[in-house]
Write an enzyme that holds these catalytic residues in place. Sequence first.
Site, mmCIF file in Angstrom:
data_model
loop_
_atom_site.group_PDB
_atom_site.id
_atom_site.type_symbol
_atom_site.label_atom_id
_atom_site.label_comp_id
_atom_site.label_asym_id
_atom_site.label_seq_id
_atom_site.Cartn_x
_atom_site.Cartn_y
_atom_site.Cartn_z
ATOM 1 N N ARG A 72 14.090 0.246 19.026
ATOM 2 C CA ARG A 72 12.759 0.268 19.633
ATOM 3 C C ARG A 72 12.569 -0.944 20.567
ATOM 4 N NH1 ARG A 72 8.577 1.277 14.970
ATOM 5 N NH2 ARG A 72 7.228 1.575 16.801
ATOM 6 N N HIS A 84 12.629 -0.496 6.505
ATOM 7 C CA HIS A 84 11.750 0.000 7.571
ATOM 8 C C HIS A 84 11.903 1.504 7.663
ATOM 9 C CE1 HIS A 84 10.705 -3.946 8.887
ATOM 10 N NE2 HIS A 84 11.981 -4.277 8.868
ATOM 11 N N SER A 125 11.237 3.295 10.404
ATOM 12 C CA SER A 125 11.900 3.533 11.690
ATOM 13 C C SER A 125 13.086 2.573 11.803
ATOM 14 C CB SER A 125 10.907 3.276 12.829
ATOM 15 O OG SER A 125 10.579 1.889 12.885
ATOM 16 N N ASP A 133 8.940 -18.046 4.562
ATOM 17 C CA ASP A 133 8.973 -19.209 3.668
ATOM 18 C C ASP A 133 8.627 -18.813 2.234
ATOM 19 O OD1 ASP A 133 9.764 -20.921 5.670
ATOM 20 O OD2 ASP A 133 7.773 -21.762 6.032
ATOM 21 N N ALA A 190 4.635 -5.263 11.030
ATOM 22 C CA ALA A 190 4.788 -6.158 12.190
ATOM 23 C C ALA A 190 5.019 -7.615 11.790
ATOM 24 C CB ALA A 190 3.556 -6.051 13.087
ATOM 25 N N TYR A 198 6.892 7.362 12.489
ATOM 26 C CA TYR A 198 6.831 6.953 11.077
ATOM 27 C C TYR A 198 6.843 8.117 10.090
ATOM 28 C CZ TYR A 198 5.779 2.399 13.078
ATOM 29 O OH TYR A 198 5.860 1.230 13.786
ATOM 30 N N GLU A 224 15.146 -5.417 2.481
ATOM 31 C CA GLU A 224 14.230 -5.129 3.586
ATOM 32 C C GLU A 224 14.291 -3.633 3.887
ATOM 33 O OE1 GLU A 224 15.631 -6.491 7.449
ATOM 34 O OE2 GLU A 224 13.565 -6.779 8.120
ATOM 35 N N ASN A 240 8.704 -4.046 3.157
ATOM 36 C CA ASN A 240 8.483 -3.550 4.513
ATOM 37 C C ASN A 240 7.262 -4.318 5.019
ATOM 38 O OD1 ASN A 240 7.964 -2.366 6.916
ATOM 39 N ND2 ASN A 240 7.969 -0.250 6.179
ATOM 40 N N ARG A 254 10.702 -6.024 18.471
ATOM 41 C CA ARG A 254 10.975 -5.624 17.073
ATOM 42 C C ARG A 254 12.400 -5.982 16.639
ATOM 43 N NH1 ARG A 254 6.481 -2.249 15.899
ATOM 44 N NH2 ARG A 254 5.733 -1.278 17.807
ATOM 45 N N HIS A 264 8.408 -9.340 12.213
ATOM 46 C CA HIS A 264 8.870 -9.895 13.490
ATOM 47 C C HIS A 264 8.164 -11.190 13.874
ATOM 48 C CE1 HIS A 264 10.321 -5.828 13.487
ATOM 49 N NE2 HIS A 264 9.116 -5.319 13.655
ATOM 50 N N ARG A 307 -0.554 7.761 11.501
ATOM 51 C CA ARG A 307 -0.094 6.776 12.484
ATOM 52 C C ARG A 307 1.226 7.225 13.120
ATOM 53 N NH1 ARG A 307 2.846 1.114 10.935
ATOM 54 N NH2 ARG A 307 2.829 0.211 13.024
ATOM 55 N N PRO A 333 1.015 -4.718 7.247
ATOM 56 C CA PRO A 333 -0.092 -4.170 8.015
ATOM 57 C C PRO A 333 0.195 -2.809 8.642
ATOM 58 C CG PRO A 333 0.930 -6.011 9.157
ATOM 59 C CD PRO A 333 1.490 -5.998 7.772
ATOM 60 N N ASN A 334 -0.836 -1.999 8.640
ATOM 61 C CA ASN A 334 -0.854 -0.664 9.261
ATOM 62 C C ASN A 334 -0.075 0.391 8.486
ATOM 63 O OD1 ASN A 334 -2.493 -1.332 11.591
ATOM 64 N ND2 ASN A 334 -0.752 -2.591 12.227
HETATM 65 C C1 DHK Z 1 6.652 -0.752 10.449
HETATM 66 C C2 DHK Z 1 5.827 -1.363 11.324
HETATM 67 O O1 DHK Z 1 4.515 -1.378 11.122
HETATM 68 C C3 DHK Z 1 6.320 -1.967 12.565
HETATM 69 O O2 DHK Z 1 5.539 -3.040 12.995
HETATM 70 C C4 DHK Z 1 7.774 -2.381 12.450
HETATM 71 C C5 DHK Z 1 8.114 -0.832 10.550
HETATM 72 C C6 DHK Z 1 8.625 -1.242 11.909
HETATM 73 C C7 DHK Z 1 8.771 0.423 9.991
HETATM 74 O O3 DHK Z 1 9.531 1.087 10.685
HETATM 75 O O4 DHK Z 1 8.540 0.735 8.826
HETATM 76 O O5 DHK Z 1 8.235 -2.785 13.712
#
Ligand code: DHK
Length: 148
Positions: free
Chosen positions: A110, A103, A105, A90, A80, A24, A101, A77, A114, A83, A19, A11-12
């Site tokens: 942070r 990320h 950031s 699962d 959110a 990011y 994995e 990735n 997180r 976390h 953003r 998401p996001n």
């Molecule tokens: C991306 C997100 O959207 C956050 O919720 C994570 C992660 C970190 C990133 O750094 O790519 O906490």
Amino acid sequence: MSKTILILNGPNLNMLGTREPGIYGASSLSDIGKLCAEACEKAGFKGDFRQSNHEGELVTWVQQASQDANFKGVIVNAGAYTHTSVALHDALRLLSCPIVEVHLSNPMARESFRHTSYVAPLAFASICGLGPTGYLVAIEALAKKLSN
Ligand code: DHK
């Protein structure tokens, strides 16, 4: 049969570029997708780059990958959901292929919410804080692992 690396974004991450660029970066998700496609091709794989804001859709994609021998590795990735999502954890447990994995950031630098990752225990590597380069390092690491 096409040797494929599945690259999942949660998401996001579709909002990258606008953003919180201080956290990011300035690249859009489609910029990162193009970099990944090139890197996968160079490593001898097809890249399958996806994003969803929906936990269940990510779970379904992972389930499908677990039953499709074309998928040789998965990069996650989960945004959110990293976390929070026991459901995604699962689903990832169903995979027999290696997981990395990623990320953009560094979540450990942070907020404390997180600092827990439900993905990390299932991944052979976690790459954090390198921005889009993290995806490229993950592809290289997977390709190397799969050639062993
Ligand atoms: C991306 C997100 O959207 C956050 O919720 C994570 C992660 C970190 C990133 O750094 O790519 O906490």
